[in-house]
Design an enzyme around this catalytic site. Structure first.
Site, PDB file in Angstrom:
ATOM      1  N   SER A   1       0.834  -1.193   0.000  1.00 16.47           N
ATOM      2  CA  SER A   1       0.000   0.000   0.000  1.00 16.47           C
ATOM      3  C   SER A   1       0.876   1.253   0.000  1.00 16.47           C
ATOM      4  O   SER A   1       1.750   1.372  -0.846  1.00 16.47           O
ATOM      5  CB  SER A   1      -0.964  -0.059   1.195  1.00 16.47           C
ATOM      6  OG  SER A   1      -2.049   0.804   1.016  1.00 16.47           O
TER       7      SER A   1
ATOM      8  N   ASP B   1      -5.878  -3.319  -2.463  1.00 15.79           N
ATOM      9  CA  ASP B   1      -4.851  -3.059  -1.455  1.00 15.79           C
ATOM     10  C   ASP B   1      -4.202  -4.331  -0.899  1.00 15.79           C
ATOM     11  O   ASP B   1      -4.871  -5.199  -0.345  1.00 15.79           O
ATOM     12  CB  ASP B   1      -5.517  -2.289  -0.307  1.00 15.79           C
ATOM     13  CG  ASP B   1      -4.540  -1.581   0.592  1.00 15.79           C
ATOM     14  OD1 ASP B   1      -3.433  -2.106   0.795  1.00 15.79           O
ATOM     15  OD2 ASP B   1      -4.882  -0.494   1.091  1.00 15.79           O
TER      16      ASP B   1
END
Length: 295
Positions: free
Chosen positions: A45, A170
């Site tokens: 991320s 993510d």
């Protein structure tokens, strides 16, 4: 330019956390100031952005990515969200802004010159698998940036990303809940410098609205499952990291205070967070270098 300090046995790992990386980008800057070059770097991320910036050796970009860039008129808002582009306009942020001549130009040559191995993690929405991308997956700058984008795609607020026919969100939903320790261990590393984005006493709590996630992601139940169980994986990973620290196998950079949330847009607050992170990283640098055998 600092003398280059090449490491041979320690993996550098960056936790995700959205705009909380304004604080931990200070650690990127401090490591580059000291010329510390890790042989293996991994990020998830926002940690994928820190990874990419560290590998290119570009301290100013590491800072700007999570501070002044938030004021870019194309950064994203409710209008881009309503158009399906995301609350954070990810296609612009990750895939256009880093191109030559653009506001966040990426030093591709610096990245290519860095011999370090790396991994960036994404989450496959259909299989629920964590997928790790490395150098073989990124022959060109757009390949790298699309994978950084995929790793950073927060569900709901940013649209999923397709790569070679697979769809990703993510990487923090995956194996370790946001800290890429498992992939580093798989590469054979037993010593770790780990950059976290939460304070020492933080514990993640279960999601409050499970029915919403089950409904919203009815097409992708693996995403709902991962979101609803992430709190447990994340807390387990943190326990593991603290145990590695106790054993002398890990140095954990832990924010003394985290002054911003993952969605913060206020540039003054983001710059202040970066300055605090940089100050802490510089203050801890003697201990970090001692751990790394550079003291």
């Amino acid at each position: 330019m600092a003398h280059t300090n090449l490491l041979n046995d320690t993996a550098l790992l960056f936790e995700g956390g959205g705009m909380r990386a304004s604080y931990t980008s200070g650690m990127v800057v401090a490591l580059l100031e000291e010329g510390i070059r890790a042989p293996f770097v991994a990020g998830i991320s926002a940690g994928a952005s820190n990874t990419a910036n560290y590998l290119s050796g570009d301290g100013p970009r590491a800072r700007t990515s999570f501070t002044d860039f938030a004021a870019d008129p194309n950064f994203g808002d409710w209008r881009t969200f309503m158009r399906g582009k995301g609350l954070f306009h990810a296609e612009y942020i990750y895939e256009r802004a880093g191109l030559p001549g653009m506001p966040l130009e990426y030093d591709w040559a610096g990245f290519q010159d860095n011999p370090a191995d790396f991994r960036i993690g994404g989450f496959d929405v259909e299989t629920g698998d964590t997928v790790w991308w490395g150098r073989d997956d990124v022959p060109q700058l757009p390949d790298l940036m699309r994978r950084v984008r995929a790793s950073s795609t927060m569900p709901i607020v940013m649209p999923p990303v397709e790569i070679h026919g697979r769809t990703y969100v993510d990487g923090a939903l995956g194996t370790d809940g946001g800290v890429p320790i498992t992939v580093a261990e798989r590469q054979g590393y037993e010593r770790f410098l780990i950059v976290l984005t939460r304070e020492r006493d933080y514990r993640k709590q279960p999601e409050k609205f499970p029915t919403f996630y089950r409904t919203y992601f009815r097409k992708y139940p693996a995403v709902a499952d991962a979101l609803l169980t992430r709190w447990w994986r994340y807390n387990q990973t943190r326990e593991k990291l603290f145990e590695l620290q106790r054993q002398g196998k890990a140095y954990l950079f832990i924010p003394e205070v985290m002054p911003v949330a993952n969605g913060e847009r206020n540039v003054a607050k983001l710059n202040a967070a970066h300055e605090r992170g940089l100050a802490q990283a510089r203050r801890e640098m003697p201990a970090i270098k001692e751990f790394l055998g550079l003291g």
